[in-house]
Design a protein around this motif. Structure first.
Motif, mmCIF file in Angstrom:
data_model
loop_
_atom_site.group_PDB
_atom_site.id
_atom_site.type_symbol
_atom_site.label_atom_id
_atom_site.label_comp_id
_atom_site.label_asym_id
_atom_site.label_seq_id
_atom_site.Cartn_x
_atom_site.Cartn_y
_atom_site.Cartn_z
ATOM 1 N N GLN A 62 73.541 91.632 8.309
ATOM 2 C CA GLN A 62 73.581 92.088 7.279
ATOM 3 C C GLN A 62 74.150 92.665 6.118
ATOM 4 O OE1 GLN A 62 69.979 89.797 5.067
ATOM 5 N NE2 GLN A 62 69.691 88.605 7.087
ATOM 6 N N ASN A 63 74.311 94.128 6.455
ATOM 7 C CA ASN A 63 74.574 95.095 6.017
ATOM 8 C C ASN A 63 75.610 95.022 6.328
ATOM 9 O OD1 ASN A 63 74.535 97.715 4.744
ATOM 10 N ND2 ASN A 63 75.093 98.699 6.268
ATOM 11 N N LEU A 64 76.538 94.807 7.515
ATOM 12 C CA LEU A 64 78.143 94.466 8.271
ATOM 13 C C LEU A 64 78.699 93.078 7.062
ATOM 14 C CD1 LEU A 64 80.269 94.918 9.191
ATOM 15 C CD2 LEU A 64 79.236 93.278 10.912
ATOM 16 N N ALA A 65 77.777 92.514 6.866
ATOM 17 C CA ALA A 65 78.358 90.712 6.026
ATOM 18 C C ALA A 65 78.224 92.093 4.894
ATOM 19 C CB ALA A 65 77.437 89.928 6.014
ATOM 20 N N ALA A 66 77.272 92.677 4.177
ATOM 21 C CA ALA A 66 77.331 92.839 2.855
ATOM 22 C C ALA A 66 78.804 93.949 2.491
ATOM 23 C CB ALA A 66 76.843 93.287 2.576
ATOM 24 N N CYS A 67 79.077 94.649 3.828
ATOM 25 C CA CYS A 67 80.580 95.888 3.856
ATOM 26 C C CYS A 67 81.143 94.667 3.186
ATOM 27 C CB CYS A 67 80.204 96.510 4.359
ATOM 28 S SG CYS A 67 78.905 97.791 4.585
ATOM 29 N N VAL A 68 81.787 94.142 4.579
ATOM 30 C CA VAL A 68 83.368 93.345 4.485
ATOM 31 C C VAL A 68 82.870 92.510 3.174
ATOM 32 C CG1 VAL A 68 83.935 91.581 5.756
ATOM 33 C CG2 VAL A 68 82.508 93.239 7.238
ATOM 34 N N GLU A 69 82.096 91.912 3.262
ATOM 35 C CA GLU A 69 82.126 90.979 1.559
ATOM 36 C C GLU A 69 82.609 91.917 0.561
ATOM 37 O OE1 GLU A 69 79.416 88.679 -1.610
ATOM 38 O OE2 GLU A 69 79.164 88.708 0.288
ATOM 39 N N LYS A 70 82.096 93.115 0.194
ATOM 40 C CA LYS A 70 82.552 94.118 -1.162
ATOM 41 C C LYS A 70 83.773 94.533 0.076
ATOM 42 C CE LYS A 70 81.109 98.247 -3.167
ATOM 43 N NZ LYS A 70 82.350 98.059 -4.120
ATOM 44 N N ALA A 71 84.483 94.626 1.219
ATOM 45 C CA ALA A 71 85.494 95.735 0.756
ATOM 46 C C ALA A 71 86.721 94.323 1.123
ATOM 47 C CB ALA A 71 85.829 95.703 2.950
ATOM 48 N N GLN A 72 86.665 93.572 0.735
ATOM 49 C CA GLN A 72 87.317 91.805 1.190
ATOM 50 C C GLN A 72 87.433 91.546 -1.277
ATOM 51 O OE1 GLN A 72 86.150 88.352 2.874
ATOM 52 N NE2 GLN A 72 87.023 89.572 4.745
ATOM 53 N N GLN A 73 86.473 92.180 -1.605
ATOM 54 C CA GLN A 73 86.998 92.327 -2.963
ATOM 55 C C GLN A 73 87.076 93.004 -3.212
ATOM 56 O OE1 GLN A 73 82.689 91.460 -4.425
ATOM 57 N NE2 GLN A 73 82.045 89.069 -3.399
ATOM 58 N N ASP A 74 87.128 94.727 -2.932
ATOM 59 C CA ASP A 74 87.507 95.552 -3.827
ATOM 60 C C ASP A 74 88.840 95.690 -3.261
ATOM 61 O OD1 ASP A 74 85.084 95.883 -4.856
ATOM 62 O OD2 ASP A 74 84.945 97.110 -3.523
#
Length: 94
Positions: A62-74
């Motif tokens: 879940q941390n990976l999913a959150a980090c990837v989501e944030k990276a894609q947004q930013d």
């Protein structure tokens, strides 16, 4: 699951698994006080370890999913570095 802003949310499933492990550990301590057979104790310890390993996997995933989501947004962070970090966390937990 990851929240809308990409932060990690520790869901009820994770917490419940840990609470179950906590109960198992209390049970193991009681078994030790009662001088139960070591094979029974090792069996219970193995069950706790397996349960905790599963929680670690959920937290990392879940941390990976959150980090990837944030990276894609930013669009500023390297997604590959998050994946590598997640792999290292999983390896460290073994």
């Amino acid at each position: 699951m990851a929240g809308q802003s990409g932060e990690l949310v520790y869901d009820a499933k994770m917490k419940n698994r840990l609470k179950r492990s906590e109960g198992q550990i209390r049970g193991i301590l009681k078994m030790m006080e009662e001088k139960k057979d070591c094979r029974e104790i090792v069996t219970q310890l193995t069950a706790v370890r397996t349960s905790i390993d599963r929680v670690i996997g959920l937290v990392v995933a879940q941390n990976l999913a959150a980090c990837v989501e944030k990276a894609q947004q930013d669009r500023t962070e390297d997604t590959e570095s998050y994946i590598e970090e997640a792999i290292q966390l999983l390896m460290k937990s073994r």
